[in-house]
Design a protein around this motif. Structure first.
Motif, PDB file in Angstrom:
ATOM      1  N   SER A 147       5.613   9.028   1.031  1.00  0.00           N
ATOM      2  CA  SER A 147       4.877  10.134   0.426  1.00  0.00           C
ATOM      3  C   SER A 147       5.318  11.482   0.994  1.00  0.00           C
ATOM      4  N   LEU A 196       6.872   7.846   6.163  1.00  0.00           N
ATOM      5  CA  LEU A 196       6.194   7.410   4.941  1.00  0.00           C
ATOM      6  C   LEU A 196       6.862   8.042   3.725  1.00  0.00           C
ATOM      7  N   LEU A 235       7.301   3.303  -6.355  1.00  0.00           N
ATOM      8  CA  LEU A 235       7.269   3.314  -4.899  1.00  0.00           C
ATOM      9  C   LEU A 235       5.901   2.964  -4.346  1.00  0.00           C
ATOM     10  N   CYS A 236       5.918   2.359  -3.155  1.00  0.00           N
ATOM     11  CA  CYS A 236       4.698   2.219  -2.372  1.00  0.00           C
ATOM     12  C   CYS A 236       4.642   3.453  -1.484  1.00  0.00           C
ATOM     13  N   LEU A 237       3.927   4.472  -1.943  1.00  0.00           N
ATOM     14  CA  LEU A 237       4.050   5.786  -1.314  1.00  0.00           C
ATOM     15  C   LEU A 237       3.530   5.822   0.114  1.00  0.00           C
ATOM     16  N   ASN A 238       2.469   5.059   0.417  1.00  0.00           N
ATOM     17  CA  ASN A 238       1.950   5.147   1.787  1.00  0.00           C
ATOM     18  C   ASN A 238       2.558   4.089   2.710  1.00  0.00           C
ATOM     19  N   LEU A 239       3.742   3.623   2.340  1.00  0.00           N
ATOM     20  CA  LEU A 239       4.477   2.734   3.237  1.00  0.00           C
ATOM     21  C   LEU A 239       5.810   3.396   3.598  1.00  0.00           C
TER      22      LEU A 239
END
Lengths: 325, 517
Positions: free
Chosen positions: B417, B415, B365-369
């Motif tokens: 995250s 987000l 995952l792109c956690l801060n997206l």
């Protein structure tokens, strides 16, 4: 890993709304500065000064947009100032050699593409950190430019070219129109196309992006080529404005561009940024310089104020992000 | 006097004044009364009362998400409790900061080593507590002292080596030696053997028993039952944030502990439907690559192929090789009977392979997206019309996955995250459901996922099989692959060493093959 991640979804503010709000805050700050300077000086709201302000801010703004693409991928492009100086030499040299104007412009922009591709090559193939490869070209491009001119400057005699930067269109300086010419496609690219999404994904987690089928290498090439091409474009505008090609011009502009981008809400850790943010950031910086000149503030103070402003704005941005968590 | 005690005594003269309250062996040293931790509305630990006796080895077992990590963080002062009381040596204490916990003699050795990889072993052992003379560090003295401690513990490790050059297992031993040096009264091990070889595990167990003999109280957190029975005196079970019981090790057995841990029968969780096997989707012949050698297996439509093995046995590497992330060095891949070269992830995706990778944080995952961007990431090329993305389709696709998979979020714009482990795993799965595939590779899909979500994920497997897909399921949790896989392959040191049909071999047999005794 067995760390319990805690659901705080309900309190996390929707991201887009916040980003618009932050944009509006910056716009508010810019308008506030203009209002303040209008009240404090007689000369601020004169057509002449406004034109001047738009010209001053335009070049940094274009550099900052290109820089933002790179920073969103969690990279940095320190070379943009040097690219501006270098390409001003290239275009002057080509014009002096009798190359037609249109060909000189295209060739100069092609140099921008090549420089950006070289940066990406260093990062992707040689595994160099972006900071290092662009730091290297920062010094060597100025060196190459000085070799070409043998340390002096090349004058530009093509009047069509030099008149461009002084011209107005619909009462607005042509240099500012160039910001719009760059900003609209940049906006479409970053916010509406899939390549923009890929920039964010690579900046956030390049391995996850790769495993999702994103061509990470191509995305990095794209970001650095765009940044260098924007810089080459600014090199053309600068050459037109000062009428010479000189490799030592645009000293420190890379820092102006990074500062504008960061003031505009771009995160140096990547994956956060926009097109309108750096534009506003660039014009806020230009306004401060312009206002300080009008108020006869020592230029040394301008630098101090700029530094303080970066700290304050980015600090508030950090606070906002933390509270959004 | 052993070197260990000596080193410990020199520590107590320094900064680290470990308040040594002599508690006789067998008396309570640490008592928790109605200890509770809430994050917002979520109760990570429901009021728990637990007593640790001086000098015992107390195991704590529970599934991922049962509250074990929360408990450790409370005891080591990393997080503050919401309510309840903690008594240390009979006196109420705060344990509000890590510093306070260390001062009282409470230390933890974490599963993932949290030391400085660039510093030497000795520098790490003395980190924050260096031997100084006139303000200058005495590097030689520290290295010598560290070496004496390591030798004394029977670890064959050089104190001068850079920590990062050691294996994870060796680093774990260094972390333990470090804790042992610091006047520790109470030492918590958080799944310490997860990355250790058997030999390293044995060394660690000897160290633990030795510390116990010197009067240190040990808390041992693990979900490996065999270790618990080998080493512990007593065992406590956590389930969904609740302390459900404590047993003396001689008065319980594995079945009882598992029943306490999951509170439901295995059939209720492992939802298994059998489908008639269809065409062969993929076949590998003698496939080799970085981390795996000579792997031949087939996956048919409608079946789950399980890959079991210890961490580092080459299963994930095989999956990455098959997915085009790492180029295989030898062997062939046949896709529906046709030989293919999978040169990149895109090629794999276009064939119809989907990979939900091992680590959500590092690979998945792109956690801060935002959630929506993550779900759509594999399909943006399909959502593009001309130059730009079709915004409506983008929104609809994200919302559909959120709805279908019951991802608990107020919006696709939140987000990633901010999501819990279970919801993050659903987002990873949502990515691949929106892309669609014929072969789904799920690598450790239920790590850090609560029991309810696990059951949902297993039911989803059945749905995929029903639609004619095949699944490769990689898991280090034997019951999971054992109960779900139609065919179970065992990996050891990069090789496929054994294969079994559904429930054809016993747990013990499979485990033995994976360990290779």
């Amino acid at each position: 890993m067995s760390a319990e991640t805690v659901e705080s979804g309900a309190s996390a503010a929707p991201r887009k709304g916040v980003s618009i709000l932050f944009g509006l805050t910056l716009l508010g700050l810019l308008l506030f500065l203009w209002l303040l300077l209008g009240l404090a000086t007689n000369s601020f709201w004169t057509p002449n000064n406004i034109s001047n302000l738009l010209r001053q801010g335009a070049m940094t703004a274009i550099l900052a947009v290109g820089q933002t693409f790179v920073i969103i991928t969690a990279g940095i492009d320190l070379s943009v100032g040097a690219v501006v100086g270098f390409t001003s030499v290239i275009v002057a040299w080509l014009l002096a050699a009798g190359v037609p104007l249109w060909a000189a412009i295209i060739l100069t922009l092609a140099f921008g593409v090549l420089i950006g591709a070289f940066h990406a090559f260093g990062i992707v193939r040689m595994g160099l950190p972006p900071f290092i490869i662009t730091l290297a070209t920062l010094t060597s491009l100025r060196g190459i430019g000085l070799l070409i001119t043998n340390g002096s400057t090349i004058s530009i005699t093509n009047e069509a070219f030099t008149n461009f930067s002084r011209a107005d269109f619909l009462g607005v300086p042509s240099l500012f129109w160039m910001v719009i010419v760059v900003a609209i496609p940049a906006y479409v690219f970053l916010h509406l196309s899939r390549f923009g999404r890929y920039l964010f994904a690579v900046g956030s987690n390049s391995e996850a992006a790769r495993l999702s089928g994103v061509n990470v290498h191509r995305t990095i090439y794209l970001a650095y080529i765009l940044s260098s091409t924007c810089a080459a474009f600014v090199g053309l505008l600068l050459a037109s404005r000062i009428g010479i090609g000189n490799a030592t011009q645009a000293e420190g502009w890379e820092l102006q561009a990074i500062a504008s981008s960061v003031i505009g809400g771009t995160s140096l850790f990547g994956a956060v940024g926009s097109v309108h943010g750096p534009l506003l950031g660039a014009f806020i910086l230009a306004t401060i310089n312009n206002g300080a000149n009008l108020l006869n503030v020592n230029s040394f103070w301008q630098r101090i104020i700029t530094g303080a402003l970066i700290i304050v704005i980015v600090y508030f941005d950090q606070l906002r992000r933390r509270s959004a968590r | 006097m052993t070197e260990l005690q000596e080193a410990r005594d020199t520590r107590t003269q320094g900064l680290q004044v470990a308040t040594r309250h002599p508690v006789p062996k067998g008396e309570p040293i640490l008592e928790l009364r109605a200890l509770q931790k809430k994050y917002g509305a979520v109760e990570a630990l429901k009021p728990a009362s637990l007593t640790f006796l001086s000098g015992e080895i107390h195991a704590i077992v529970g599934e991922n998400g049962a509250g074990k990590s929360t408990l450790i963080k409370l005891l080591t002062g990393v997080i503050k409790r919401t309510s309840g009381e903690i008594f240390w040596c009979g006196k109420p204490v705060q344990l509000g900061t890590p510093h306070e916990a260390i001062e009282r003699g409470i230390n933890a050795v974490h599963q993932e080593v949290v030391l400085c990889a660039q510093l030497s072993v000795a520098a790490n052992m003395f980190l924050g507590d260096e031997i100084n003379r006139n303000g200058l560090m005495r590097k030689r003295a520290m290295t010598d002292a560290a070496q004496r401690v390591l030798d004394d513990l029977g670890f064959n490790l050089p104190a001068g080596a850079v920590l990062g050059s050691l294996t994870i297992g060796q680093q774990q031993l260094v972390a333990t030696a470090r804790a042992a040096m610091r006047g520790t009264q109470f030492l918590i091990f958080d799944e310490p053997t997860a990355y250790l070889t058997r030999q390293e595990s044995a060394q660690l167990f000897r160290l633990i028993q030795r510390l116990q003999a010197e009067g240190v109280t040990i808390v041992y957190i693990s979900h490996r039952m065999e270790e618990v029975f080998e080493i512990a005196d007593r065992v406590s079970v956590l389930r969904d944030g609740t302390h459900v019981g404590t047993r003396k090790i001689g008065e319980t057995n594995e079945a009882e502990l598992i029943a306490l841990m999951i509170n439901r029968t295995i059939e209720q969780i492992y939802h298994k439907e059998h489908f008639p096997p269809g065409e062969v989707i993929v076949e590998t012949r003698n496939l080799s690559g970085p981390g795996f050698q000579d792997v031949s297996l087939t996956v048919r439509a409608g079946e789950i192929v399980g890959l079991y093995g210890l961490i580092g046995a080459g299963r994930s590497e095989f999956a990455l090789g098959l997915y085009g992330r790492h180029r295989p060095s030898a062997g062939e891949v046949y896709w529906k009977g046709r030989k293919v070269e999978i040169a990149s992830e895109r090629v794999a995706m276009n064939l119809g392979i989907a990979l939900a990778p091992e680590s959500r944080r590092d690979q998945g995952l792109c956690l801060n997206l935002p959630i929506g961007l993550n779900i759509n990431l594999p399909v943006f090329n399909r959502l593009t019309r001309g130059l730009t993305i079709n915004g409506q389709q983008e929104r609809e696709n994200a919302d559909r996955q959120i709805r279908d998979l019951k991802i608990k979020t107020p919006s696709r714009r939140v987000l990633t995250s901010a999501m819990s482990g279970g919801n993050q795993q659903k987002i990873v799965i949502g990515k691949w459901l929106s892309h669609g595939a014929k072969l789904f590779i799920f690598d450790e899909p239920t790590v850090g996922v609560d029991v309810g979500t696990k059951a949902e994920i297993y039911r989803l497997f059945a749905r995929l099989l029903e639609n004619g897909a095949g699944i490769i399921l990689i898991s280090s949790y034997l019951p999971e692959v054992y109960e779900l896989a139609d065919r179970l392959h065992v990996f050891r040191r990069g090789r496929l060493v054994a294969s079994h049909d559904y429930r054809a071999a016993s747990h013990e047999e499979v485990l033995t093959q994976a360990i290779g005794v």
